[in-house]
Design a protein around this motif. Sequence first.
Motif, PDB file in Angstrom:
ATOM      1  N   GLU A 122      13.067 107.207  32.880  1.00 51.05           N
ATOM      2  CA  GLU A 122      12.092 108.200  32.432  1.00 51.05           C
ATOM      3  C   GLU A 122      12.761 109.568  32.311  1.00 51.05           C
ATOM      4  O   GLU A 122      13.438 110.024  33.241  1.00 51.05           O
ATOM      5  N   PRO A 123      12.627 110.240  31.174  1.00 54.56           N
ATOM      6  CA  PRO A 123      13.211 111.584  31.040  1.00 54.56           C
ATOM      7  C   PRO A 123      12.676 112.523  32.124  1.00 54.56           C
ATOM      8  O   PRO A 123      11.502 112.469  32.485  1.00 54.56           O
ATOM      9  N   LEU A 124      13.533 113.367  32.628  1.00 48.12           N
ATOM     10  CA  LEU A 124      13.170 114.273  33.711  1.00 48.12           C
ATOM     11  C   LEU A 124      12.681 115.616  33.196  1.00 48.12           C
ATOM     12  O   LEU A 124      12.454 116.538  33.974  1.00 48.12           O
ATOM     13  N   VAL A 125      12.533 115.751  31.875  1.00 48.08           N
ATOM     14  CA  VAL A 125      12.099 117.016  31.282  1.00 48.08           C
ATOM     15  C   VAL A 125      10.787 116.803  30.525  1.00 48.08           C
ATOM     16  O   VAL A 125      10.466 115.677  30.128  1.00 48.08           O
ATOM     17  N   PHE A 126      10.068 117.884  30.326  1.00 53.31           N
ATOM     18  CA  PHE A 126       8.804 117.779  29.599  1.00 53.31           C
ATOM     19  C   PHE A 126       9.021 117.558  28.108  1.00 53.31           C
ATOM     20  O   PHE A 126       8.232 116.893  27.452  1.00 53.31           O
ATOM     21  N   PHE A 127      10.087 118.155  27.576  1.00 58.39           N
ATOM     22  CA  PHE A 127      10.297 118.122  26.119  1.00 58.39           C
ATOM     23  C   PHE A 127      11.673 117.519  25.823  1.00 58.39           C
ATOM     24  O   PHE A 127      12.619 118.233  25.491  1.00 58.39           O
ATOM     25  N   PRO A 128      11.810 116.179  25.956  1.00 59.61           N
ATOM     26  CA  PRO A 128      13.116 115.545  25.720  1.00 59.61           C
ATOM     27  C   PRO A 128      13.537 115.620  24.258  1.00 59.61           C
ATOM     28  O   PRO A 128      12.704 115.615  23.352  1.00 59.61           O
ATOM     29  N   SER A 129      14.834 115.680  24.066  1.00 60.73           N
ATOM     30  CA  SER A 129      15.393 115.718  22.714  1.00 60.73           C
ATOM     31  C   SER A 129      15.224 114.364  22.037  1.00 60.73           C
ATOM     32  O   SER A 129      15.452 113.324  22.666  1.00 60.73           O
ATOM     33  N   PRO A 130      14.844 114.341  20.776  1.00 63.59           N
ATOM     34  CA  PRO A 130      14.725 113.058  20.061  1.00 63.59           C
ATOM     35  C   PRO A 130      16.061 112.331  19.963  1.00 63.59           C
ATOM     36  O   PRO A 130      16.098 111.114  19.833  1.00 63.59           O
ATOM     37  N   ARG A 131      17.160 113.075  20.036  1.00 65.09           N
ATOM     38  CA  ARG A 131      18.482 112.467  19.885  1.00 65.09           C
ATOM     39  C   ARG A 131      19.025 111.943  21.208  1.00 65.09           C
ATOM     40  O   ARG A 131      19.762 110.969  21.256  1.00 65.09           O
ATOM     41  N   ASP A 132      18.715 112.639  22.300  1.00 65.30           N
ATOM     42  CA  ASP A 132      19.181 112.215  23.617  1.00 65.30           C
ATOM     43  C   ASP A 132      18.029 112.418  24.593  1.00 65.30           C
ATOM     44  O   ASP A 132      17.766 113.539  25.025  1.00 65.30           O
ATOM     45  N   HIS A 133      17.350 111.343  24.944  1.00 65.06           N
ATOM     46  CA  HIS A 133      16.129 111.435  25.749  1.00 65.06           C
ATOM     47  C   HIS A 133      16.374 111.932  27.163  1.00 65.06           C
ATOM     48  O   HIS A 133      15.433 112.312  27.856  1.00 65.06           O
ATOM     49  N   THR A 134      17.646 111.933  27.593  1.00 63.66           N
ATOM     50  CA  THR A 134      17.942 112.401  28.950  1.00 63.66           C
ATOM     51  C   THR A 134      18.083 113.917  29.010  1.00 63.66           C
ATOM     52  O   THR A 134      18.183 114.477  30.097  1.00 63.66           O
ATOM     53  N   LYS A 135      18.096 114.558  27.848  1.00 56.52           N
ATOM     54  CA  LYS A 135      18.280 116.005  27.795  1.00 56.52           C
ATOM     55  C   LYS A 135      17.081 116.671  27.129  1.00 56.52           C
ATOM     56  O   LYS A 135      16.335 116.041  26.379  1.00 56.52           O
ATOM     57  N   ALA A 136      16.911 117.950  27.406  1.00 55.90           N
ATOM     58  CA  ALA A 136      15.809 118.695  26.805  1.00 55.90           C
ATOM     59  C   ALA A 136      16.148 119.105  25.380  1.00 55.90           C
ATOM     60  O   ALA A 136      17.317 119.147  24.976  1.00 55.90           O
ATOM     61  N   ILE A 137      15.110 119.399  24.603  1.00 57.82           N
ATOM     62  CA  ILE A 137      15.338 119.926  23.257  1.00 57.82           C
ATOM     63  C   ILE A 137      16.093 121.245  23.365  1.00 57.82           C
ATOM     64  O   ILE A 137      16.025 121.947  24.377  1.00 57.82           O
ATOM     65  N   LEU A 138      16.811 121.592  22.324  1.00 58.85           N
ATOM     66  CA  LEU A 138      17.606 122.814  22.331  1.00 58.85           C
ATOM     67  C   LEU A 138      16.782 124.000  21.841  1.00 58.85           C
ATOM     68  O   LEU A 138      15.891 123.856  20.996  1.00 58.85           O
ATOM     69  N   GLN A 139      17.109 125.169  22.365  1.00 56.61           N
ATOM     70  CA  GLN A 139      16.384 126.383  21.969  1.00 56.61           C
ATOM     71  C   GLN A 139      16.455 126.629  20.460  1.00 56.61           C
ATOM     72  O   GLN A 139      15.436 126.991  19.849  1.00 56.61           O
ATOM     73  N   PRO A 140      17.629 126.442  19.805  1.00 59.41           N
ATOM     74  CA  PRO A 140      17.660 126.650  18.349  1.00 59.41           C
ATOM     75  C   PRO A 140      16.676 125.755  17.591  1.00 59.41           C
ATOM     76  O   PRO A 140      16.171 126.153  16.538  1.00 59.41           O
ATOM     77  N   SER A 141      16.394 124.566  18.125  1.00 61.21           N
ATOM     78  CA  SER A 141      15.428 123.680  17.465  1.00 61.21           C
ATOM     79  C   SER A 141      14.035 124.301  17.475  1.00 61.21           C
ATOM     80  O   SER A 141      13.292 124.212  16.483  1.00 61.21           O
ATOM     81  N   PRO A 157       0.494 119.691   9.806  1.00 64.65           N
ATOM     82  CA  PRO A 157       1.481 118.690   9.373  1.00 64.65           C
ATOM     83  C   PRO A 157       2.496 119.251   8.379  1.00 64.65           C
ATOM     84  O   PRO A 157       3.636 118.771   8.322  1.00 64.65           O
ATOM     85  N   ASP A 158       2.086 120.248   7.588  1.00 67.35           N
ATOM     86  CA  ASP A 158       3.004 120.819   6.607  1.00 67.35           C
ATOM     87  C   ASP A 158       4.193 121.521   7.273  1.00 67.35           C
ATOM     88  O   ASP A 158       5.249 121.680   6.657  1.00 67.35           O
ATOM     89  N   ALA A 159       4.013 121.955   8.521  1.00 65.84           N
ATOM     90  CA  ALA A 159       5.105 122.634   9.223  1.00 65.84           C
ATOM     91  C   ALA A 159       6.149 121.647   9.726  1.00 65.84           C
ATOM     92  O   ALA A 159       7.283 122.038  10.037  1.00 65.84           O
ATOM     93  N   LYS A 160       5.758 120.375   9.800  1.00 66.49           N
ATOM     94  CA  LYS A 160       6.678 119.306  10.197  1.00 66.49           C
ATOM     95  C   LYS A 160       7.358 119.615  11.535  1.00 66.49           C
ATOM     96  O   LYS A 160       8.579 119.550  11.676  1.00 66.49           O
ATOM     97  N   ILE A 161       6.537 119.947  12.523  1.00 57.44           N
ATOM     98  CA  ILE A 161       7.044 120.233  13.860  1.00 57.44           C
ATOM     99  C   ILE A 161       6.738 119.046  14.771  1.00 57.44           C
ATOM    100  O   ILE A 161       5.591 118.594  14.840  1.00 57.44           O
ATOM    101  N   HIS A 162       7.732 118.541  15.441  1.00 56.16           N
ATOM    102  CA  HIS A 162       7.550 117.398  16.337  1.00 56.16           C
ATOM    103  C   HIS A 162       6.496 117.744  17.402  1.00 56.16           C
ATOM    104  O   HIS A 162       6.478 118.865  17.919  1.00 56.16           O
TER     105      HIS A 162
END
Length: 411
Positions: free
Chosen positions: A306-325, A226-231
């Motif tokens: 339903e999002p079509l990706v395994f790891f949807p972005s918290p900001r836009d559920h239709t898109k995947a999380i970004l690599q920099p994140s 939890p200290d790493a605060k990773i979603h």
Amino acid sequence: MPRLKLTDAFVQGATCPDGKAQEDYRDIASRGLALRVSTTGRKMWTFIYSIDGKERRLTLGRYGRKADELTLSKARNEAEALRVKIREGTDPARDRDQRKANRKAEAVDSVRAVLERRIRKLERDGRREKYIKDMRGRFNTHVLPVIGNKPIAHVTESDVRSILDPLEIKGQASTHNRVLVMLRPLFKFAGVTDPSGEIEHMPETAKDARFRLEELAKLWKAIEDPDAKIHPLSQYALKLAMLTLKRSGECAGAAIGELDRSNLIWNIPADRMKGNRPEAVPLSEFALEQLEKALTSPFRPVDEAEPLVFFPSPRDHTKAILQPSLSKAFVRAKYAAGLEDHPGTLHSLRHSGATLLAASGVSPYVVQALLSHSPSAAGVAAVSGRYNAYDLLNERREALITIARWISAAV
């Protein structure tokens, strides 16, 4: 065409006679000089002369007292200078046309223009959009402000160093090397000598860094800390990268439709692969578990669509999380694992797993295939690699199962 000795007062008050579009007033005090006045009141200095029996006219500039304009005195000086050139056998109009042609040629062959032509060719050849975007961004930031308008044939080693030296001083080895790697093909594309031949790559310590197995175990636990605060969804993406040795961007963008559960295969399409080649990634049960957990996670967004990706972005559920994140999350995991001084990055997970496999005796062909590298990286000749269609699927699966077993036991 009226001929008279022009004066400042006359030039200032000169007008175009009614019924004419323009009028030329020739200056008898300066042979060849003429003031052309249009119906709109515009006044231009011209120079009229003859070569080989043909009359030619050269525009000298607008009348006026501004820095880029010509007074009567300045126009007479320019006319005298042109008369000297004509006596020496020079044709001023031909020289002007040649200068225009040279400027046009230089504009066509400037670094900026050559870059645009190369990018268009890369697009036609089907090069990945991400690579082209990265290339354009690096040139816009580091190259074009320095030599963008310079003819590429005139670029010197000193010019290239003026781009790269500030990056070296700042210690930006990765950027330094990427810019250098992208510059060199540009000179080849333009058909000119590459002036960067003597410039060496900077050592990239972080890229070469490796995590030992016990450090991978610490990272695995830290990802959940939890200290790493990773979603939670990012946690599964990071673990997938560790278990498959795929690039973080490929893991972040994993789509549900790419998974073949019955055969335990993750089919990554060509447009999401660095080499622009599709890849069938064999999955261990441990890796499949991370994908299944992502699908059933209570933190997964529930939308009408339903999002079509395994790891949807918290900001836009239709898109995947970004690599920099993911990269930022991995840095936090390093701190939580007590590895903040370790030079390794998220990308180092790939080479860490590859090193562990190679040290255990796994064939270099299998290791390079796991990393999606070309066959030549493992010592296979380019021609034989091209005709060898066997993708080592079973061998890669066994290797990834071994990785999963090692990490599971270490954790």
